[in-house]
Write a protein that holds these residues in place. Structure first.
Motif, PDB file in Angstrom:
ATOM      1  N   ILE A 116      65.919  87.223  20.091  1.00 18.92           N
ATOM      2  CA  ILE A 116      66.244  88.169  21.157  1.00 18.92           C
ATOM      3  C   ILE A 116      65.870  89.589  20.763  1.00 18.92           C
ATOM      4  N   LEU A 117      66.188  89.977  19.537  1.00 13.92           N
ATOM      5  CA  LEU A 117      66.037  91.374  19.130  1.00 13.92           C
ATOM      6  C   LEU A 117      64.633  91.721  18.652  1.00 13.92           C
ATOM      7  N   THR A 118      63.963  90.779  17.988  1.00 12.54           N
ATOM      8  CA  THR A 118      62.652  91.090  17.394  1.00 12.54           C
ATOM      9  C   THR A 118      61.516  90.244  17.956  1.00 12.54           C
ATOM     10  N   ARG A 119      61.839  89.301  18.819  1.00 13.51           N
ATOM     11  CA  ARG A 119      60.854  88.400  19.423  1.00 13.51           C
ATOM     12  C   ARG A 119      60.206  87.476  18.392  1.00 13.51           C
ATOM     13  N   THR A 120      60.834  87.340  17.233  1.00 18.13           N
ATOM     14  CA  THR A 120      60.376  86.394  16.209  1.00 18.13           C
ATOM     15  C   THR A 120      61.586  85.623  15.702  1.00 18.13           C
ATOM     16  N   LEU A 121      61.325  84.491  15.062  1.00 13.02           N
ATOM     17  CA  LEU A 121      62.423  83.659  14.585  1.00 13.02           C
ATOM     18  C   LEU A 121      63.009  84.148  13.272  1.00 13.02           C
ATOM     19  N   ASP A 122      62.276  84.960  12.525  1.00 10.82           N
ATOM     20  CA  ASP A 122      62.790  85.408  11.235  1.00 10.82           C
ATOM     21  C   ASP A 122      62.865  86.924  11.120  1.00 10.82           C
ATOM     22  N   GLY A 123      62.795  87.644  12.257  1.00 13.75           N
ATOM     23  CA  GLY A 123      62.876  89.102  12.221  1.00 13.75           C
ATOM     24  C   GLY A 123      64.290  89.587  11.916  1.00 13.75           C
ATOM     25  N   THR A 124      64.401  90.848  11.570  1.00 13.71           N
ATOM     26  CA  THR A 124      65.700  91.404  11.235  1.00 13.71           C
ATOM     27  C   THR A 124      65.799  92.838  11.720  1.00 13.71           C
ATOM     28  N   ILE A 125      67.010  93.345  11.764  1.00 14.21           N
ATOM     29  CA  ILE A 125      67.254  94.742  12.139  1.00 14.21           C
ATOM     30  C   ILE A 125      68.195  95.349  11.100  1.00 14.21           C
ATOM     31  N   LYS A 126      68.318  96.663  11.123  1.00 15.00           N
ATOM     32  CA  LYS A 126      69.233  97.330  10.203  1.00 15.00           C
ATOM     33  C   LYS A 126      70.673  96.973  10.558  1.00 15.00           C
ATOM     34  N   GLY A 127      71.449  96.674   9.520  1.00 15.02           N
ATOM     35  CA  GLY A 127      72.854  96.364   9.727  1.00 15.02           C
ATOM     36  C   GLY A 127      73.727  97.598   9.641  1.00 15.02           C
ATOM     37  N   LEU A 128      74.980  97.448  10.023  1.00 14.62           N
ATOM     38  CA  LEU A 128      75.905  98.569  10.016  1.00 14.62           C
ATOM     39  C   LEU A 128      76.098  99.158   8.629  1.00 14.62           C
ATOM     40  N   LYS A 129      76.033  98.326   7.598  1.00 14.52           N
ATOM     41  CA  LYS A 129      76.221  98.813   6.232  1.00 14.52           C
ATOM     42  C   LYS A 129      75.111  99.752   5.788  1.00 14.52           C
ATOM     43  N   GLU A 130      73.995  99.729   6.482  1.00 19.89           N
ATOM     44  CA  GLU A 130      72.883 100.598   6.119  1.00 19.89           C
ATOM     45  C   GLU A 130      72.991 101.984   6.741  1.00 19.89           C
ATOM     46  N   PHE A 131      74.033 102.193   7.531  1.00 19.02           N
ATOM     47  CA  PHE A 131      74.291 103.507   8.109  1.00 19.02           C
ATOM     48  C   PHE A 131      75.541 104.093   7.448  1.00 19.02           C
ATOM     49  N   PRO A 132      75.580 105.398   7.239  1.00 16.86           N
ATOM     50  CA  PRO A 132      76.795 106.015   6.689  1.00 16.86           C
ATOM     51  C   PRO A 132      78.007 105.706   7.566  1.00 16.86           C
ATOM     52  N   GLU A 133      79.148 105.514   6.935  1.00 12.40           N
ATOM     53  CA  GLU A 133      80.342 105.135   7.675  1.00 12.40           C
ATOM     54  C   GLU A 133      80.694 106.142   8.767  1.00 12.40           C
ATOM     55  N   ASP A 134      80.457 107.419   8.510  1.00 11.34           N
ATOM     56  CA  ASP A 134      80.833 108.427   9.502  1.00 11.34           C
ATOM     57  C   ASP A 134      79.843 108.522  10.656  1.00 11.34           C
ATOM     58  N   LEU A 135      78.781 107.723  10.618  1.00 12.37           N
ATOM     59  CA  LEU A 135      77.815 107.698  11.716  1.00 12.37           C
ATOM     60  C   LEU A 135      77.847 106.381  12.484  1.00 12.37           C
ATOM     61  N   ARG A 136      78.801 105.516  12.142  1.00 11.59           N
ATOM     62  CA  ARG A 136      78.907 104.227  12.825  1.00 11.59           C
ATOM     63  C   ARG A 136      79.856 104.345  14.014  1.00 11.59           C
ATOM     64  N   PRO A 137      79.528 103.690  15.112  1.00  8.93           N
ATOM     65  CA  PRO A 137      80.471 103.637  16.241  1.00  8.93           C
ATOM     66  C   PRO A 137      81.540 102.597  15.976  1.00  8.93           C
ATOM     67  N   PRO A 138      82.634 102.611  16.734  1.00 11.14           N
ATOM     68  CA  PRO A 138      83.578 101.490  16.666  1.00 11.14           C
ATOM     69  C   PRO A 138      82.849 100.206  17.041  1.00 11.14           C
ATOM     70  N   VAL A 139      83.237  99.123  16.421  1.00 12.51           N
ATOM     71  CA  VAL A 139      82.490  97.870  16.602  1.00 12.51           C
ATOM     72  C   VAL A 139      83.156  96.952  17.620  1.00 12.51           C
ATOM     73  N   VAL A 140      84.469  96.882  17.613  1.00  9.39           N
ATOM     74  CA  VAL A 140      85.170  95.887  18.430  1.00  9.39           C
ATOM     75  C   VAL A 140      84.869  96.061  19.917  1.00  9.39           C
TER      76      VAL A 140
END
Length: 470
Positions: A297-321
């Motif tokens: 869905i996100l990358t149009r490939t079966l093995d693609g990936t995107i940046k996860g929340l841990k790769e962003f500073p905590e103070d720049l993350r939105p609430p997740v729930v």
């Protein structure tokens, strides 16, 4: 206890905007529906379209009025609760909102009186032009509001001097990167919302035996538009999501509850059907996921990936729930829409659409589905932008006015009380209109329906209509 003014200000704005967005999203599609009906009446001279146009104009008048009232409250909050926001980004947002007033609202206000009170007072072609002008005005209003909100999502065409944003290129500001797909997605959502209200009301009238021929017209036209727009909305939503991944990757990571981190940033991403995002431990509890589907869905490939929340500073993350669940509610409602139009399309093709009592009884309860999907989408969008009120320029916590939390809480309570009374009354009146329909009102001299009672034998008449089928 010391109340957090940032939290109270956000709750107040969320409460008022939730009420407000319901009405513009309805009137955008409703104005177009009324214009279509009147155009069909001018072409065919079939009085059924004329009666329906007049009836739905009454519903439009109440909805438009409540939308205007709730919108005025929002604009005042920019000064009372969010004065720092007005100071920092007002040079950009102020003109955009001003353009909305000068072009859209003034156009609507100019022709609204003619639309509401011009029946039998002006030539039919002129009244049709007035309806068309109001329909164009409501769409233009969506254009400017979405442009302003999209700029807040991903600002462009500006420069920041001494902490204040100044416009540099208005074309880049108006047509900022996230705007086109979001505009298409929202306008389609508004039309779908109105179509479901019309469709459900037609089913309701058929079951109750109210204006059966008009009800059939509403069911046909509502379902026909839904069969076209609901699948298209799926593509528009996917395009909007792809755009969000490009310009707001942390929002998508929150929507998907994708934490990433060592050993998780490569390889296929599952699509999480259900989980409880555990922000404290940066993981998902009780997760149910479909392997590879997230990558597809996100990358149009079966093995693609995107940046996860841990790769962003905590103070720049939105609430997740909140964005995680509201996004899935929106997708789930779209899936229910697809199943509804698929079943309806099959029944229609087989000539059994009006003979299926079970389907019509189910359809009459679908009137709120578009509103719920829009609210879920807006909660996802706005919560996913946090902690920014204007991304990269101003944090939400820094945009609040220097007002005590207790004062904001008092005004919030007052808003809840006033909105509860005013909007409950307006919604009740709209429901009364939809309950009785144009035939009943016309039979009593076209008087106010507030004193009417359902026609005796209406259910029996409805049963005969359903038995007759097509």
């Amino acid at each position: 206890m010391e109340l957090d003014p940032v939290l109270i200000a956000r709750l107040q704005f969320a409460f008022t905007v939730t009420f407000h967005i319901i009405f513009p999203s309805f009137t955008i599609g409703l104005a177009a529906w009324i214009t279509t009906l009147e155009g069909m009446w001018l072409k065919t001279k079939n009085d059924r379209y004329h009666e329906l146009a007049r009836f739905w104009t009454k519903v439009f008048a109440v909805s438009f009025g409540m939308g205007v009232v709730s919108g005025i409250v929002l604009s005042y909050q920019f000064g009372t609760n969010w004065s720092r926001y007005s100071e920092v980004v007002g040079n950009v947002i102020g003109p955009l909102i001003g353009y909305e007033v000068l072009t859209a609202f003034f156009l609507e206000a100019t022709f609204l009186g003619l639309m509401l009170f011009g029946w039998n007072r002006v030539p039919p072609w002129l009244h049709f032009c007035a309806c068309l002008a109001v329909a164009i005005g409501t769409t233009m209003s969506a254009f400017w509001i979405l442009s302003a909100n999209s700029w807040m999502q991903f600002p462009a065409g500006h420069e920041v001097r001494d902490g204040i944003a100044y416009p540099v290129d208005w074309l880049k500001i108006i047509f900022n990167p996230t705007f086109p797909t979001r505009l298409g997605h929202m306008v389609a959502a508004a039309y779908i919302t109105t179509a479901f209200v019309v469709f459900a009301t037609g089913a309701r009238w058929l079951i109750a035996g109210i204006a059966p021929e008009s009800a059939k017209t509403m069911v046909r036209m509502g379902l026909g538009l839904l069969i076209v727009l609901v699948p298209i909305q799926g593509f528009l939503g996917d395009a909007s999501g792809e755009n969000t991944l490009k310009y707001q990757p942390v929002k998508v990571a929150a929507m998907e509850a994708h934490w990433g981190g060592e050993g998780e940033t490569t390889g296929p991403i599952p699509w999480v059907v259900f989980a409880w995002p555990n922000e404290a431990e940066e993981r998902n509890d009780y997760q149910i996921a479909i392997p590879y589907l997230g990558s597809l869905i996100l990358t149009r490939t079966l093995d693609g990936t995107i940046k996860g929340l841990k790769e962003f500073p905590e103070d720049l993350r939105p609430p997740v729930v909140i964005p995680f669940f509201t996004f899935r509610i929106m997708i789930g409602l779209w899936g229910l829409m697809m199943l509804t139009i698929l079943a309806g399309g099959i029944l229609w093709a087989r000539g059994r659409l009006f003979g299926s009592t079970l389907y019509l009884k189910y359809a009459r309860f679908l009137w709120p589905i578009g509103f719920l999907a829009i609210l879920a989408g807006w909660y996802t969008t706005e919560t996913g932008r946090q902690p920014w009120v204007a991304t990269g320029i101003l944090r939400t916590a820094d945009a609040v006015s220097p007002v005590a939390g207790g004062a904001m809480a008092t005004s919030l309570v007052l808003f809840i009380l006033v909105y509860g009374i005013v909007f409950s009354a307006g919604t009740y009146y709209i429901n009364r209109l939809l309950r009785y329909g144009p035939d009943v009102a016309r039979g009593r001299g076209d008087e106010d329906v507030s004193g009417l009672r359902p026609l005796s034998g209406a259910k029996d008449a409805g049963r005969k209509v359903l038995e007759a089928g097509e």
